[in-house]
Design an enzyme around this catalytic site. Sequence first.
Site, PDB file in Angstrom:
ATOM      1  N   SER A  53       0.379  -1.157   0.157  1.00 32.74           N
ATOM      2  CA  SER A  53      -0.381  -0.235   0.219  1.00 32.74           C
ATOM      3  C   SER A  53       0.911   1.197  -0.241  1.00 32.74           C
ATOM      4  CB  SER A  53      -0.592  -0.454   0.861  1.00 32.74           C
ATOM      5  OG  SER A  53       0.072   0.298   2.295  1.00 32.74           O
TER       6      SER A  53
ATOM      7  N   LYS B 208       0.737   4.239   6.869  1.00 29.15           N
ATOM      8  CA  LYS B 208       0.347   4.526   5.656  1.00 29.15           C
ATOM      9  C   LYS B 208       1.219   6.252   5.727  1.00 29.15           C
ATOM     10  CE  LYS B 208      -2.577   2.235   4.619  1.00 29.15           C
ATOM     11  NZ  LYS B 208      -1.931   0.802   5.184  1.00 29.15           N
TER      12      LYS B 208
END
Lengths: 421, 142
Positions: free
Chosen positions: B63, B100
Site C-alpha cells: 500500500s 500509512k
Amino acid sequence: MSTIALIDCNNFYVSCERAFDAALVGVPVVVASNNDGCAIARSNEAKALGVKMGDPIHLIRDRLDKHGVVVRSSNYTLYGDMQRRVVAAVEQFASEVEIYSIDESFLDLEPFKDRDLVVHANAMRAQVQRWTTIPTCVGIGPTKTLAKLGNAAAKKNPLFDGVGDLRDAAVRAWVLDRFPAGDVWGVGRATAAKLAALGIVTAGQIRDMQVKQARALGTVVLERLVAELQGVPASAVEMIEPQRKGMAVTRSFGTPVRDLDALMGAVAQYAMRAGEKLRSHGLVAGQLTVFFHTNRFKKDAGQYQGMRRIALHPMTADSLELLAAARRGVEGAWRDGYAYTKAGIMLDDLVASELRPRTLFEGDSDRRERLMSAMDEVNARFGRFTAVPAAQGFKRDWRMRAENRSPAWTTRIDEVPVVRA
Amino acid sequence: MPPLRLHDVPFEMVPHQAQLLLYSTPAGFPSPAQDDMDEPIDLAGWLIEHPAASYLMRVSGHSMTAAGIVDGDMVVVSRAVEARPGDIVVALVHGDRTMKRLRRSGDRLWLVPEAEGYERIIVDEHVEIWGVVVALARRYRT
C-alpha cells in the site's frame, strides 16, 4: 539533605510483552519464569484475578484457562533491551542513575531540587512512555528508603497520580503511618515478625524506634532503616556498580536429565557462560560451586541434591578451567538413578582480574586469554555457543522449556515486528 | 656493645610470600596512520538517530509503493519524534500494526495509502499513532 527518586516500571515484563503485541493490551497476562515454572509478572487484570507472585503455573492452569489469562514465557532478551531504553530515556532527568534492578533505577535529583519535582518526574515518565510505551511510577524522598516507599505508595494509592513525593514532612508522616512495616524495603519476614511482636506494624513506628531498640533486634540493616526513614541517608546513590560478590548461572531442565553425559553437557554450557560473564566484567573467581538436584515438589519421586565446592587456584576467568573444575565437581557428586531437573554453577570470591594474586606455574595464560577472547568473539558474532569445547556437547535436549516465548522483537533482525502496508 | 646473638624464629613469622610484579614494555615503531585513524562508517548509526527510541520493522504489503516503500523493506520507526501531517507513520488500527501517510483533511487526520486499491482510514479512538518512519533500508542481493 539529598533528593533521591526511584523510578519503577509498572508490571515491567508484561509491559514489555504488550509493547509489541497489542492483543495483550487490556487482557490478563502472566509472564512465567524460566522453564515456564512460576508466575513472575502479572498484569493488573491478572492480579485482580488473584494470581500471586510465584504461583506455580501448572497448579493454577485451570483458573488461568477459565479466565482466558495469556501466559508468556519469560523473554529476557527483550526485557534487557527495553531496560536499556528506559534507562536512556531517564538519563537527562537526573545527574546520576543507579540501576537497581531490571525495572528500577535510583536517580540523584539534587541539581533539580529547586524545580517542581512532581512536574519534573511526570516529564520523565512521559518520556519513558513515549520512547518505550512502558508506564512507570516515581517515588521521591530525602533517602533511598523513602524514595522506594514513595514509589510503593504511588503504585497503591491513585491519589498520588504516579508520583509519590515524600519530601514534605506532613505527607511523609501521613504515608508512613499507613504503610505496613513488613513492606518497607529491607525488612524481611523474620524482622517483620520480630517487629510485630513489639507491636511495630507500620513504617511510622519503625521511624520512631530508638536506635538502641533497633540495635537490640540484632540487625544493622534495621538501624540504618530507622535513620533512612527519619530522612537521614545511610547510603548515597551508588554510582559505580558495586563489586559483585558472586554470580550464578542456573537453569531448570525442560526434560529431566538422568544420565551423566547429559548433565555434563548442561553444566559445561553453564561454565562457558559463567566464564563469559566473568570476562565481560573483568573479574576472576576463586571458588566454583556446582550443584544439581531433583524436583523438590515431586514428593513421591526419589530426591537427591548433589553439590561440590572447588577452589580455583590460581583464580581464573578461563572457561576451560571453570569447565574442568565443574566436571570434577559433577563427577564427585553424581548419583545414578535420579531424574535431575535443575543444575547450576556459582562463582564466588570475585576480584578484578588485574588485582588477582599471581602464582608461579600458571602456565601459558597468554595463549589461553587469546583463545578465550577469540571464543567470545565467535560466540558474539555467530550466536551463543557456536564455538564450544567438545565436552559441552551439541545435543541439547535438556534445553529450557519456553513454549510461549515472544520473539526477540528489538534485538534480532529476523525477528523484528512486521508492519502491514 | 652487646654480643650479637642468633634466635630461633617461628616459621610463621618468616615472610614467605613475595609480591611479584610483572611489567610489559611495548616495543617497535608505532603505526604512522595511528593518529589519523577513523572508525569505519556506521550506517546503522546514520539511519537510527535515537537508538533508545527507535525500532526496526519489516514491511509486508504494497500500500505504500508510490511512496517508495515496498514489500520486504526494513523501516526505522522512531518514537522520539512527534508525528506531523505529511509523515509516514506506523499506527495501530484496532490493534493491527499498519504503515500509512498521515494527512490532515479539514479538521480530521487520516491514514492515507500510496497505491491503487487501498482505502484511507480516519484517525479516531480506535487508531493509535505508534511511531514515525524516519529511515528505510533495503538490500537487493546478498
